[in-house]
Design a protein around this motif. Sequence first.
Motif, PDB file in Angstrom:
ATOM      1  N   ARG A 119      26.532  33.863 -13.522  1.00  9.11           N
ATOM      2  CA  ARG A 119      27.252  32.597 -13.640  1.00  9.11           C
ATOM      3  C   ARG A 119      28.648  32.682 -13.044  1.00  9.11           C
ATOM      4  O   ARG A 119      29.130  31.728 -12.422  1.00  9.11           O
ATOM      5  CB  ARG A 119      27.336  32.190 -15.112  1.00  9.11           C
ATOM      6  CG  ARG A 119      26.004  31.736 -15.689  1.00  9.11           C
ATOM      7  CD  ARG A 119      26.109  31.465 -17.174  1.00  9.11           C
ATOM      8  NE  ARG A 119      24.867  30.886 -17.691  1.00  9.11           N
ATOM      9  CZ  ARG A 119      24.631  30.675 -18.986  1.00  9.11           C
ATOM     10  NH1 ARG A 119      25.553  31.001 -19.894  1.00  9.11           N
ATOM     11  NH2 ARG A 119      23.483  30.141 -19.369  1.00  9.11           N
ATOM     12  N   ARG A 120      29.292  33.811 -13.222  1.00  5.72           N
ATOM     13  CA  ARG A 120      30.667  33.970 -12.730  1.00  5.72           C
ATOM     14  C   ARG A 120      30.700  34.290 -11.244  1.00  5.72           C
ATOM     15  O   ARG A 120      31.694  34.004 -10.560  1.00  5.72           O
ATOM     16  CB  ARG A 120      31.350  35.088 -13.523  1.00  5.72           C
ATOM     17  CG  ARG A 120      32.840  35.189 -13.325  1.00  5.72           C
ATOM     18  CD  ARG A 120      33.569  34.181 -14.181  1.00  5.72           C
ATOM     19  NE  ARG A 120      35.001  34.229 -13.961  1.00  5.72           N
ATOM     20  CZ  ARG A 120      35.902  33.890 -14.872  1.00  5.72           C
ATOM     21  NH1 ARG A 120      35.515  33.482 -16.065  1.00  5.72           N
ATOM     22  NH2 ARG A 120      37.191  33.949 -14.593  1.00  5.72           N
ATOM     23  N   LEU A 121      29.658  34.933 -10.741  1.00  6.62           N
ATOM     24  CA  LEU A 121      29.610  35.390  -9.343  1.00  6.62           C
ATOM     25  C   LEU A 121      28.379  34.798  -8.650  1.00  6.62           C
ATOM     26  O   LEU A 121      27.475  35.520  -8.232  1.00  6.62           O
ATOM     27  CB  LEU A 121      29.552  36.919  -9.300  1.00  6.62           C
ATOM     28  CG  LEU A 121      30.643  37.667 -10.065  1.00  6.62           C
ATOM     29  CD1 LEU A 121      30.315  39.144 -10.160  1.00  6.62           C
ATOM     30  CD2 LEU A 121      32.003  37.451  -9.409  1.00  6.62           C
ATOM     31  N   PRO A 122      28.324  33.488  -8.486  1.00  9.45           N
ATOM     32  CA  PRO A 122      27.103  32.856  -7.959  1.00  9.45           C
ATOM     33  C   PRO A 122      26.775  33.226  -6.519  1.00  9.45           C
ATOM     34  O   PRO A 122      25.626  33.053  -6.085  1.00  9.45           O
ATOM     35  CB  PRO A 122      27.407  31.357  -8.081  1.00  9.45           C
ATOM     36  CG  PRO A 122      28.906  31.272  -8.067  1.00  9.45           C
ATOM     37  CD  PRO A 122      29.374  32.497  -8.792  1.00  9.45           C
ATOM     38  N   ALA A 177      15.170  33.282 -15.428  1.00 12.21           N
ATOM     39  CA  ALA A 177      14.271  32.842 -14.361  1.00 12.21           C
ATOM     40  C   ALA A 177      14.964  31.953 -13.338  1.00 12.21           C
ATOM     41  O   ALA A 177      14.531  31.864 -12.183  1.00 12.21           O
ATOM     42  CB  ALA A 177      13.082  32.098 -14.976  1.00 12.21           C
ATOM     43  N   ASP A 178      16.061  31.292 -13.742  1.00  8.32           N
ATOM     44  CA  ASP A 178      16.761  30.391 -12.830  1.00  8.32           C
ATOM     45  C   ASP A 178      17.881  31.082 -12.052  1.00  8.32           C
ATOM     46  O   ASP A 178      18.576  30.431 -11.263  1.00  8.32           O
ATOM     47  CB  ASP A 178      17.353  29.212 -13.612  1.00  8.32           C
ATOM     48  CG  ASP A 178      18.309  29.657 -14.715  1.00  8.32           C
ATOM     49  OD1 ASP A 178      18.288  30.855 -15.079  1.00  8.32           O
ATOM     50  OD2 ASP A 178      19.069  28.811 -15.206  1.00  8.32           O
ATOM     51  N   ALA A 179      18.071  32.383 -12.246  1.00  7.77           N
ATOM     52  CA  ALA A 179      19.143  33.115 -11.555  1.00  7.77           C
ATOM     53  C   ALA A 179      18.583  33.695 -10.262  1.00  7.77           C
ATOM     54  O   ALA A 179      18.122  34.838 -10.210  1.00  7.77           O
ATOM     55  CB  ALA A 179      19.709  34.220 -12.445  1.00  7.77           C
ATOM     56  N   GLY A 180      18.624  32.905  -9.207  1.00  8.74           N
ATOM     57  CA  GLY A 180      17.978  33.287  -7.968  1.00  8.74           C
ATOM     58  C   GLY A 180      18.587  34.462  -7.257  1.00  8.74           C
ATOM     59  O   GLY A 180      17.917  35.124  -6.450  1.00  8.74           O
ATOM     60  N   GLN A 181      19.872  34.757  -7.530  1.00  9.87           N
ATOM     61  CA  GLN A 181      20.509  35.854  -6.803  1.00  9.87           C
ATOM     62  C   GLN A 181      20.315  37.204  -7.485  1.00  9.87           C
ATOM     63  O   GLN A 181      20.839  38.211  -7.036  1.00  9.87           O
ATOM     64  CB  GLN A 181      22.013  35.588  -6.622  1.00  9.87           C
ATOM     65  CG  GLN A 181      22.919  35.979  -7.802  1.00  9.87           C
ATOM     66  CD  GLN A 181      23.161  34.841  -8.771  1.00  9.87           C
ATOM     67  OE1 GLN A 181      22.265  34.061  -9.074  1.00  9.87           O
ATOM     68  NE2 GLN A 181      24.388  34.728  -9.249  1.00  9.87           N
ATOM     69  N   VAL A 182      19.559  37.221  -8.599  1.00 10.20           N
ATOM     70  CA  VAL A 182      19.355  38.456  -9.351  1.00 10.20           C
ATOM     71  C   VAL A 182      18.018  39.088  -8.978  1.00 10.20           C
ATOM     72  O   VAL A 182      16.976  38.434  -8.991  1.00 10.20           O
ATOM     73  CB  VAL A 182      19.407  38.204 -10.871  1.00 10.20           C
ATOM     74  CG1 VAL A 182      19.122  39.499 -11.635  1.00 10.20           C
ATOM     75  CG2 VAL A 182      20.763  37.635 -11.271  1.00 10.20           C
ATOM     76  N   GLY A 183      18.054  40.372  -8.638  1.00 12.04           N
ATOM     77  CA  GLY A 183      16.848  41.158  -8.437  1.00 12.04           C
ATOM     78  C   GLY A 183      16.644  42.083  -9.624  1.00 12.04           C
ATOM     79  O   GLY A 183      17.585  42.379 -10.361  1.00 12.04           O
ATOM     80  N   TRP A 184      15.440  42.566  -9.797  1.00 15.92           N
ATOM     81  CA  TRP A 184      15.086  43.346 -10.986  1.00 15.92           C
ATOM     82  C   TRP A 184      14.492  44.674 -10.561  1.00 15.92           C
ATOM     83  O   TRP A 184      13.621  44.736  -9.704  1.00 15.92           O
ATOM     84  CB  TRP A 184      14.102  42.564 -11.848  1.00 15.92           C
ATOM     85  CG  TRP A 184      14.632  41.208 -12.167  1.00 15.92           C
ATOM     86  CD1 TRP A 184      14.394  40.052 -11.476  1.00 15.92           C
ATOM     87  CD2 TRP A 184      15.537  40.872 -13.217  1.00 15.92           C
ATOM     88  NE1 TRP A 184      15.088  39.008 -12.041  1.00 15.92           N
ATOM     89  CE2 TRP A 184      15.805  39.481 -13.113  1.00 15.92           C
ATOM     90  CE3 TRP A 184      16.157  41.605 -14.242  1.00 15.92           C
ATOM     91  CZ2 TRP A 184      16.649  38.815 -13.989  1.00 15.92           C
ATOM     92  CZ3 TRP A 184      16.996  40.940 -15.113  1.00 15.92           C
ATOM     93  CH2 TRP A 184      17.238  39.556 -14.982  1.00 15.92           C
ATOM     94  N   LEU A 185      14.972  45.749 -11.186  1.00 19.03           N
ATOM     95  CA  LEU A 185      14.593  47.085 -10.742  1.00 19.03           C
ATOM     96  C   LEU A 185      14.398  48.001 -11.943  1.00 19.03           C
ATOM     97  O   LEU A 185      15.336  48.205 -12.733  1.00 19.03           O
ATOM     98  CB  LEU A 185      15.680  47.642  -9.823  1.00 19.03           C
ATOM     99  CG  LEU A 185      15.425  48.991  -9.149  1.00 19.03           C
ATOM    100  CD1 LEU A 185      14.213  48.913  -8.227  1.00 19.03           C
ATOM    101  CD2 LEU A 185      16.661  49.400  -8.361  1.00 19.03           C
ATOM    102  N   GLN A 186      13.213  48.549 -12.094  1.00 14.69           N
ATOM    103  CA  GLN A 186      12.982  49.548 -13.131  1.00 14.69           C
ATOM    104  C   GLN A 186      13.375  50.908 -12.587  1.00 14.69           C
ATOM    105  O   GLN A 186      12.810  51.386 -11.599  1.00 14.69           O
ATOM    106  CB  GLN A 186      11.511  49.561 -13.558  1.00 14.69           C
ATOM    107  CG  GLN A 186      11.239  50.546 -14.701  1.00 14.69           C
ATOM    108  CD  GLN A 186       9.769  50.595 -15.091  1.00 14.69           C
ATOM    109  OE1 GLN A 186       8.935  49.918 -14.490  1.00 14.69           O
ATOM    110  NE2 GLN A 186       9.453  51.403 -16.097  1.00 14.69           N
TER     111      GLN A 186
END
Length: 266
Positions: free
Chosen positions: A63-66, A88-97
């Motif tokens: 939210r702070r760094l769109p 789910a709505d944060a399009g700039q976030v990737g997910w990594l295990q």
Amino acid sequence: ALYATPDRLTTRSQALLRARTRGQDAGRVIARLAARQLPPSGRGAVAADLGCGRGGTTRALARRLPAATITAVHLSAALLRAARDRLADAGQVGWLQADFHRLPFVSGSLDLAVAAFCLYHAPVPAAVISEIGRCLRPGAAAILVTKSADSYRELDQLVAASGLDPQAASRPSLYQAAHSGNLAALARTSMRVSSVAGRKWRSAIGAQLSLQDLAGHPVGQPVDELDGGGTLVAGQQAPHVGDELFLAGRVPGRRDDEGLDRLARL
């Protein structure tokens, strides 16, 4: 066992948040600090939220760094799925295990790394901080956050007094490996510590705690191992004042001498 399922961590987190009577949301504080170190809106920046848990800090950063690209990292696939569903709505976030001892980032590829309330899970936190430093670009910033070693000791005492775990109050702190008293020294092994600030928070552990809440506490047993259900009655509230420590550091580089904005304004 504490992170066995997302629901278990959710129960514990929500119980502790309900008990808090003073203190800002840590995720928002971290996001403000992060914004000071990056271009406006995080434009062009590459950041990582290590040990992202259920995604609270990741959400605040997004939210702070769109305009930043953010990778949320966690060892638990179940928690990572839960965080991804929440954001789910944060399009700039990737997910990594991944294991934060061996981060799958190219050396010198990150502009910002956040490790909030996770370093104390490492047997050797300094090794994790060194790995974080490896991933940062020259002059890039890391924000490390932890709690005081005595956090929630009143809850340990209640658990011991209830008979659920008579040794609870004498067990080592969950935070003993990386706490507010040693985090700066740990960080200095790998980076220049620019600012350190402590922030007080207060909570009141209620007169009634459900066994489900206790099961999410670090010393609690799983609910299915407890006799009965219902409520543990503790005669009165147990107020607690604890510390959260926010540390900002940089790896050597072009911006190293500029320093970070003071954190005392938290």
